[in-house]
Design an enzyme around this catalytic site. Structure first.
Site, PDB file in Angstrom:
ATOM      1  N   LYS A  65      28.719  52.926  53.287  1.00  0.00           N
ATOM      2  CA  LYS A  65      27.805  52.778  54.194  1.00  0.00           C
ATOM      3  C   LYS A  65      27.139  51.339  54.297  1.00  0.00           C
ATOM      4  O   LYS A  65      27.128  50.759  55.285  1.00  0.00           O
ATOM      5  CB  LYS A  65      26.650  53.645  53.897  1.00  0.00           C
ATOM      6  CG  LYS A  65      25.309  53.784  54.418  1.00  0.00           C
ATOM      7  CD  LYS A  65      24.600  54.781  54.002  1.00  0.00           C
ATOM      8  CE  LYS A  65      23.560  54.311  52.999  1.00  0.00           C
ATOM      9  NZ  LYS A  65      22.489  53.387  53.100  1.00  0.00           N
ATOM     10  N   ASN A  66      26.982  50.812  52.786  1.00  0.00           N
ATOM     11  CA  ASN A  66      26.034  49.737  52.910  1.00  0.00           C
ATOM     12  C   ASN A  66      26.903  48.548  53.078  1.00  0.00           C
ATOM     13  O   ASN A  66      26.380  47.240  53.316  1.00  0.00           O
ATOM     14  CB  ASN A  66      25.364  49.692  51.471  1.00  0.00           C
ATOM     15  CG  ASN A  66      24.354  50.779  51.593  1.00  0.00           C
ATOM     16  OD1 ASN A  66      23.943  51.167  52.324  1.00  0.00           O
ATOM     17  ND2 ASN A  66      24.024  51.058  50.129  1.00  0.00           N
ATOM     18  N   ARG A 111      17.005  51.545  57.231  1.00  0.00           N
ATOM     19  CA  ARG A 111      16.253  50.268  56.642  1.00  0.00           C
ATOM     20  C   ARG A 111      17.070  48.936  57.209  1.00  0.00           C
ATOM     21  O   ARG A 111      16.771  47.915  57.321  1.00  0.00           O
ATOM     22  CB  ARG A 111      16.693  50.267  55.116  1.00  0.00           C
ATOM     23  CG  ARG A 111      16.107  48.967  54.455  1.00  0.00           C
ATOM     24  CD  ARG A 111      14.792  48.429  54.256  1.00  0.00           C
ATOM     25  NE  ARG A 111      14.805  47.365  53.284  1.00  0.00           N
ATOM     26  CZ  ARG A 111      13.719  46.752  53.169  1.00  0.00           C
ATOM     27  NH1 ARG A 111      12.460  47.577  53.398  1.00  0.00           N
ATOM     28  NH2 ARG A 111      13.677  45.795  52.416  1.00  0.00           N
ATOM     29  N   CYS A 166      15.037  55.317  53.692  1.00  0.00           N
ATOM     30  CA  CYS A 166      14.547  56.418  52.705  1.00  0.00           C
ATOM     31  C   CYS A 166      12.983  55.928  52.101  1.00  0.00           C
ATOM     32  O   CYS A 166      12.933  54.687  51.969  1.00  0.00           O
ATOM     33  CB  CYS A 166      15.549  56.112  51.514  1.00  0.00           C
ATOM     34  SG  CYS A 166      16.929  56.795  51.515  1.00  0.00           S
ATOM     35  N   ARG A 170       8.629  49.945  51.914  1.00  0.00           N
ATOM     36  CA  ARG A 170       9.644  49.150  51.543  1.00  0.00           C
ATOM     37  C   ARG A 170       9.392  47.523  51.891  1.00  0.00           C
ATOM     38  O   ARG A 170       9.900  47.489  53.316  1.00  0.00           O
ATOM     39  CB  ARG A 170      11.239  49.365  51.520  1.00  0.00           C
ATOM     40  CG  ARG A 170      11.347  50.606  50.644  1.00  0.00           C
ATOM     41  CD  ARG A 170      12.526  51.377  51.013  1.00  0.00           C
ATOM     42  NE  ARG A 170      13.939  50.539  50.873  1.00  0.00           N
ATOM     43  CZ  ARG A 170      15.022  50.935  51.203  1.00  0.00           C
ATOM     44  NH1 ARG A 170      15.109  52.499  51.887  1.00  0.00           N
ATOM     45  NH2 ARG A 170      16.130  50.377  51.129  1.00  0.00           N
ATOM     46  N   PRO A 171       8.776  46.803  51.480  1.00  0.00           N
ATOM     47  CA  PRO A 171       8.219  45.554  51.792  1.00  0.00           C
ATOM     48  C   PRO A 171       9.358  44.723  52.379  1.00  0.00           C
ATOM     49  O   PRO A 171      10.619  44.774  52.271  1.00  0.00           O
ATOM     50  CB  PRO A 171       7.934  44.650  50.612  1.00  0.00           C
ATOM     51  CG  PRO A 171       7.941  45.604  49.491  1.00  0.00           C
ATOM     52  CD  PRO A 171       8.487  46.985  50.065  1.00  0.00           C
ATOM     53  N   ASP A 193       8.865  41.201  52.907  1.00  0.00           N
ATOM     54  CA  ASP A 193       8.208  39.809  52.875  1.00  0.00           C
ATOM     55  C   ASP A 193       9.085  38.809  52.424  1.00  0.00           C
ATOM     56  O   ASP A 193       9.169  37.809  52.943  1.00  0.00           O
ATOM     57  CB  ASP A 193       7.187  39.550  51.740  1.00  0.00           C
ATOM     58  CG  ASP A 193       7.608  40.364  50.460  1.00  0.00           C
ATOM     59  OD1 ASP A 193       8.431  41.323  50.354  1.00  0.00           O
ATOM     60  OD2 ASP A 193       7.777  39.780  49.400  1.00  0.00           O
ATOM     61  N   ASP A 216      21.347  53.702  43.340  1.00  0.00           N
ATOM     62  CA  ASP A 216      21.430  54.684  44.050  1.00  0.00           C
ATOM     63  C   ASP A 216      22.379  55.939  43.466  1.00  0.00           C
ATOM     64  O   ASP A 216      22.689  56.806  43.875  1.00  0.00           O
ATOM     65  CB  ASP A 216      22.662  54.202  45.250  1.00  0.00           C
ATOM     66  CG  ASP A 216      21.827  53.334  46.050  1.00  0.00           C
ATOM     67  OD1 ASP A 216      22.636  52.300  46.893  1.00  0.00           O
ATOM     68  OD2 ASP A 216      20.562  53.221  45.946  1.00  0.00           O
ATOM     69  N   ILE A 274      13.999  49.717  40.008  1.00  0.00           N
ATOM     70  CA  ILE A 274      14.030  48.919  41.245  1.00  0.00           C
ATOM     71  C   ILE A 274      12.771  49.354  42.256  1.00  0.00           C
ATOM     72  O   ILE A 274      12.202  48.757  43.040  1.00  0.00           O
ATOM     73  CB  ILE A 274      15.480  49.154  41.991  1.00  0.00           C
ATOM     74  CG1 ILE A 274      16.596  48.895  41.020  1.00  0.00           C
ATOM     75  CG2 ILE A 274      15.669  48.414  43.352  1.00  0.00           C
ATOM     76  CD1 ILE A 274      16.743  47.367  40.877  1.00  0.00           C
ATOM     77  N   ARG A 313      23.095  60.932  56.567  1.00  0.00           N
ATOM     78  CA  ARG A 313      22.816  59.579  56.645  1.00  0.00           C
ATOM     79  C   ARG A 313      23.773  58.709  56.193  1.00  0.00           C
ATOM     80  O   ARG A 313      24.302  57.648  56.483  1.00  0.00           O
ATOM     81  CB  ARG A 313      21.497  59.024  56.389  1.00  0.00           C
ATOM     82  CG  ARG A 313      20.154  59.415  57.339  1.00  0.00           C
ATOM     83  CD  ARG A 313      19.067  58.790  57.169  1.00  0.00           C
ATOM     84  NE  ARG A 313      19.214  57.056  56.709  1.00  0.00           N
ATOM     85  CZ  ARG A 313      18.541  56.569  55.824  1.00  0.00           C
ATOM     86  NH1 ARG A 313      17.704  57.241  55.047  1.00  0.00           N
ATOM     87  NH2 ARG A 313      19.029  55.208  55.687  1.00  0.00           N
TER      88      ARG A 313
END
Ligand code: EPZ
Length: 448
Positions: A41-42, A116, A140, A147-148, A150, A335, A357, A428
Site C-alpha cells: 500500500k505504502n 494521509r 488514520c 498528524r502534522p 510542518d 505499523d 512514533i 483501506r
C-alpha cells in the site's frame, strides 16, 4: 455502546463513524494453509503522484486492490490524470496512468480527508503547475491532532514556495504557490517517510542539487527512488540518511512493479503465531524487509522458516513475552505494533510495548482490555501486557487501519463471536482480508 463512548471521551468531540460494512467473526477455529501477500500500500500510493511529473505513460503492476489505492486513482483523475485498468492474469492491479491536463490546482477535500498520502500530490503540483490548494490530510487518527505536515511545508518553503493558510468558517486550506522550485538543503528534524518521499520526488524537477538529511530509510523509499531513476531522475543515497537529487528538465514514462507489502506479510506472520494452531505459508513476500520481527520471533520462541519469497510459521507448545520499542526502519515498524500487542496477550510473561512514533496508536489497547486482555496503560506511549489470557468476543469498532487488523487477530483467537464495525478502515490497507482469512479456515463474514 461503551466502546463508542470511550472513543468520544478520548477524542473529546462527537465522532461520526461511518458504520458501513462490518465483520462477524467466530473465534477459536484452527488456522492453516497458504496466504498470498499483496503489493505494498505504502509503495503504491506514492506512484500515482509521479504521473504529474511526466507527460508520458507509467504502467503500474502488482497494485493492491484496496480503498486507499482507489482514492489515489480518484485524486489523480481529479487533477487531470487518466487511469486505465489493464486486465492481468497474474493478479494484482495493473494500471496505465498518464497526465492529460495540468490546469487543476485544488486537491478535492473529500478525497484528501480520506488518506494521509493525498499530500504526496502537492509537491509534484508545485513543481509542474506552480500552485496547490488542499485541506489538512486525513487518514488514520494515530498521531497528535491530525498528524502534522510542518516538515512538508518547511521543505517546500526552502525550495521557494510561498505557504498561505486560508481560514474559512470552521475550516482552513493550505495554499502553496511557487514560480520555479529551486534546489535546497533540507534537514528533517524528525524522520518522516512521506516527507522524505514527497521532497525527493519534487526535487527531481527543481533546478540544481537538493540535499535531504536525516531521511527515512524504508524499503518503499528505495523502491520509489529506483523507479524515479528509471524514468530519468538523478537520485543518489535513497535508503540511507542523506539523499541527493540533481534536478532534470523532464522525466520519461516507464513501468513499476510494486514491491510486496511487508506490513501485510508481518500481520499474517503474527496472526499465525498468535493462533498457534497450524502451519501457515505466507507467499509472495520479501522476508528481508522484516528482520526486526524475525529477531523478536527468535526471542519469544516462534517456530518459523524464511525462504526467498515465503515465510512458514509452525505451531509451538508455548512462546514468551518480549518488550518492543517501535522505531523507524530497519527497527521494529510501528505499523506492526498493534498486531504484536495482541500476540503478547497470548505470550507467557509481561512485555512493555513502547510506541515511539505516534502518541495515539496505543488507544486500541483499551479495546483489547474489553476483550479480556491484561494490559496496563503507563502513558500514551507505553503499555504493559501480561499473558497468556483468554480473550472473549464482543462488539467492537475499528479505530484505525492497523488496530483494525489487530482486532481481527484478537477476534480470531478469542472465544465466541466478535462484530467489528467501521471496517472501511481495514479495507483501506488490506486486500480482500476476509477472503484470504477464510482460505486459512477462519470463520469470518462480511456484512455489507
Ligand atoms: C508513513 O506515514 C506510513 N504511511 C505510515 O503507515 C507509517 O506508520 C509511517 O510512515 C511511519 O512508518 C504511508 O506511507 C502512506 P511519518 P507518514 O511522516 O509518512 C511526525 C499505515 O498503517 N511528522 O513518517 O505520515 C508524525 O506525526 C500507515 O500504513 C511531523 O511531526 O509518517 C509522526 O509522529 C499509518 N511532521 C512522525 O513524524 C510532519 O510534517 C513520523 O511520521 C510529518 C510527520
Amino acid at each position: 455502546m461503551y466502546i463508542v463512548r470511550n472513543l468520544v471521551d478520548f477524542f473529546n468531540k462527537p465522532i461520526i463513524i461511518e458504520l458501513m460494512a462490518k465483520f462477524i467473526i467466530q473465534g477459536g477455529k484452527p488456522l492453516s494453509g497458504e496466504i498470498k501477500v499483496a503489493g505494498s500500500k505504502n509503495a503504491a500510493l506514492k506512484i500515482f503522484p509521479v504521473a504529474l511529473l511526466t507527460k508520458e505513460t507509467i504502467r503500474i503492476s502488482n497494485a493492491p486492490e484496496i480503498e486507499d489505492v482507489s482514492r489515489a486513482r480518484e485524486t489523480l483523475i481529479a487533477l487531470g490524470g487518466e487511469v486505465k485498468k489493464i486486465n492481468s492474469p497474474a493478479g494484482g492491479g495493473v494500471f496505465d496512468i498518464k497526465l492529460k491536463s495540468n490546469k487543476y490546482i485544488d486537491l478535492p477535500s473529500e478525497l484528501v480527508n480520506k488518506f494521509r498520502a493525498s499530500i504526496m500530490f502537492v509537491g509534484p503540483m508545485l513543481a509542474t503547475r506552480g500552485e496547490a490548494s488542499f485541506p489538512h490530510p486525513g487518514g488514520c487518527v494515530i498521531g497528535a491532532g491530525s498528524r502534522p505536515i510542518d516538515m512538508f511545508l518547511d521543505g517546500f518553503k526552502k525550495m521557494g514556495a510561498k505557504v498561505e493558510i486560508i481560514r474559512y468558517g470552521s475550516g482552513q486550506v493550505y495554499r502553496l504557490t511557487a514560480k520555479k522550485l529551486k534546489s535546497a538543503e533540507i534537514f528533517f528534524p524528525k524522520i518522516t517517510v512521506t516527507g522524505t518521499e514527497s521532497l525527493m520526488m519534487t526535487a527531481c524537477l527543481a533546478e540544481g542539487e537538493t540535499i535531504l538529511k536525516n531521511c527515512a530509510m524504508e524499503p518503499e523509499i528505495t523502491a520509489l527512488a529506483d523507479f524515479l531513476n528509471s524514468i530519468g531522475a538523478k537520485i543518489e543515497g535513497a535508503g540511507a540518511p542523506t539523499i541527493k537529487i540533481k534536478g532534470v528538465n523532464k522525466l520519461k514514462g516507464g513501468e513499476y512493479k510494486i514491491i510486496p507489502d511487508r506490513i501485510d506479510a508481518g500481520t499474517f506472520a503474527i496472526l499465525a503465531a498468535a493462533s498457534n494452531s497450524g502451519e501457515v505459508l505466507i507467499k509472495n513476500c520479501n522476508p528481508g524487509h522484516l528482520e526486526a520481527l524475525w529477531s523478536l520471533f527468535d526471542k519469544i520462541g516462534i517456530n518459523y522458516v524464511l525462504e526467498k519469497n515465503n515465510i512458514k510459521i509452525m505451531p509451538v507448545k508455548k512462546f514468551f513475552a518480549c518488550d518492543i520499542m517501535t522505531h523507524e526502519y530497519p527497527g521494529f515498524v510501528t505499523d506492526l505494533q498493534s498486531p504484536y500487542t495482541v500476540l503478547m496477550t497470548q505470550a507467557r510473561g509481561s512485555s512493555l510495548i513502547h510506541e515511539t512514533i505516534y502518541d495515539r496508536r496505543l488507544i486500541f489497547a483499551d479495546i483489547l482490555t474489553q476483550m479480556g486482555a491484561n494490559i496496563t496503560m503507563c502513558d500514551p506511549h507505553r503499555a504493559v501486557v501480561t499473558g497468556p489470557t483468554k480473550l472473549y468476543g464482543r462488539k467492537l469498532i475499528s479505530p484505525d487501519l492497523r488496530a483494525g487488523a489487530a482486532l481481527i487477530i484478537a477476534a480470531l483467537i478469542a472465544n465466541g463471536k466478535t462484530e467489528i464495525d467501521n471496517i472501511y478502515q481495514i479495507d483501506r490497507g488490506y486486500e480482500k482480508l476476509d477472503e484470504r482469512l477464510r482460505n486459512l479456515g477462519a470463520d469470518i463474514k462480511r456484512i455489507d
